[in-house]
Design a protein around this motif. Structure first.
Motif: not given
Length: 321
Positions: A1-15
């Motif tokens: 199941m893929q996790l959906r990330v809300p547009g307002h939520e911060r994400t981290v750099h892939p590295h």
């Protein structure tokens, strides 16, 4: 199941996510690690809250696990301003760059740095939202140890600074004998002083740091990338056995094949961007079987093929200033 990330939520750099993931996986599989791996495999962003869960697992394995994961940020051939500062050993310039470098990876926090002689004092503070949680601070401290160590050629002695003027040596974060000291977890760090982790000190007066086996092998491959490197030949050059070298590289979360591909792709990228060599010539110079082999490996690591990268550079060069 893929996790959906809300547009307002911060994400981290892939590295950052990749480094933490590799660090955790060294100690075994887990649900959080697999969730992060699924997102990275599809190119989806990793939400900050999921990254924090992964860092909490990582911190539970002690300080060596944190620095081992942080070391993966230097896995790939370095480029740009960071590489220049590290390669020149220009510590003051590196420290001046660090706050802006950190914003490339994470917009939620930053650090304030003060260098007095051999003592670097770091304050970790929020830019957006809540103060950094302990696991986040621990990983950032580990990243600082790795970057500063690479720049100075020395292994800094790190002391954690908790609010309330409490100092905690990272030796308290070691896991030995299969047990986990109370301070080895992020919660334990805070509870050790009844407060939060506010920063850290790096004592740069320690002994020179020996190069890791992976760094030695990477340099060896870079000196002759077209050579067909075999484990037995590399081990013989290092006066060790194939099995011992294999174990040493595995302890750093890598292997000869991965190091060879990463190093060759890094050299190939430089040739693609800075020369007019045909891609078949680039492939041959860097030790790839053929043009197609180069393209597969290059795309897997950079998300773009060498031909497309070269076209992008040419178009940027023709753009009006």
């Amino acid at each position: 199941m893929q996790l959906r990330v809300p547009g307002h939520e911060r994400t981290v750099h892939p590295h950052l996510a990749r480094a933490a993931l590799l660090g955790v996986r060294r100690h075994g599989p887990g649900a959080t690690a697999e969730e992060v791996a699924r997102l990275q495999a599809t190119g989806a962003p990793v939400p900050e809250r999921l990254h924090h869960r992964l860092l909490a697992e990582l911190a539970g394995h002690g300080w060596p696990a944190l620095t081992g994961a942080a070391g993966h940020l230097l896995d790939r051939p370095r480029e740009g301003d960071v590489a220049e500062m590290i390669d020149r050993g220009a510590l003051p310039e590196l420290l001046a760059l660090l706050p802006s470098i950190q914003l490339r990876y994470h917009v939620g926090h930053t650090t304030e740095l003060r260098l007095d002689g051999d003592l670097l004092t770091v304050t970790h503070r929020a830019l957006l939202g809540h103060p950094p949680n302990p696991a986040e601070s621990l990983f950032t401290a580990a990243v600082h140890e790795v970057l500063v160590g690479a720049c100075t050629g020395r292994r800094p002695k790190v002391t954690l600074l908790l609010s309330g003027s409490v100092r905690l040596p990272t030796a308290k974060l070691m896991r030995t004998g299969g047990t986990r000291p109370a301070a080895a977890t992020p919660a334990g760090v805070a509870s050790a002083a009844g407060s939060r982790l506010a920063g850290w000190e790096l004592d740069l007066g320690g002994p020179p740091s020996p190069q890791s086996p992976a760094a030695v092998v990477r340099d060896m491959i870079a000196a002759d990338p077209a050579r067909s490197w075999r484990l037995e030949a590399v081990a013989a050059r290092l006066a060790t056995s194939s099995r011992s070298l294999q174990r040493a590289l595995a302890a750093e979360g890598t292997g000869l094949r991965e190091l060879a591909i990463e190093t060759r792709v890094g050299i190939a990228r430089g040739l693609v961007q800075r020369t007019d060599l045909g891609l078949a010539e680039v492939a041959a110079a860097c030790g790839f079987t053929d043009h197609a082999h180069l393209t597969r490996c290059f795309t897997a690591r950079h998300g773009i093929g060498p031909a497309a990268l070269r076209r992008t550079g040419q178009e940027e060069g023709r753009a009006p200033s």
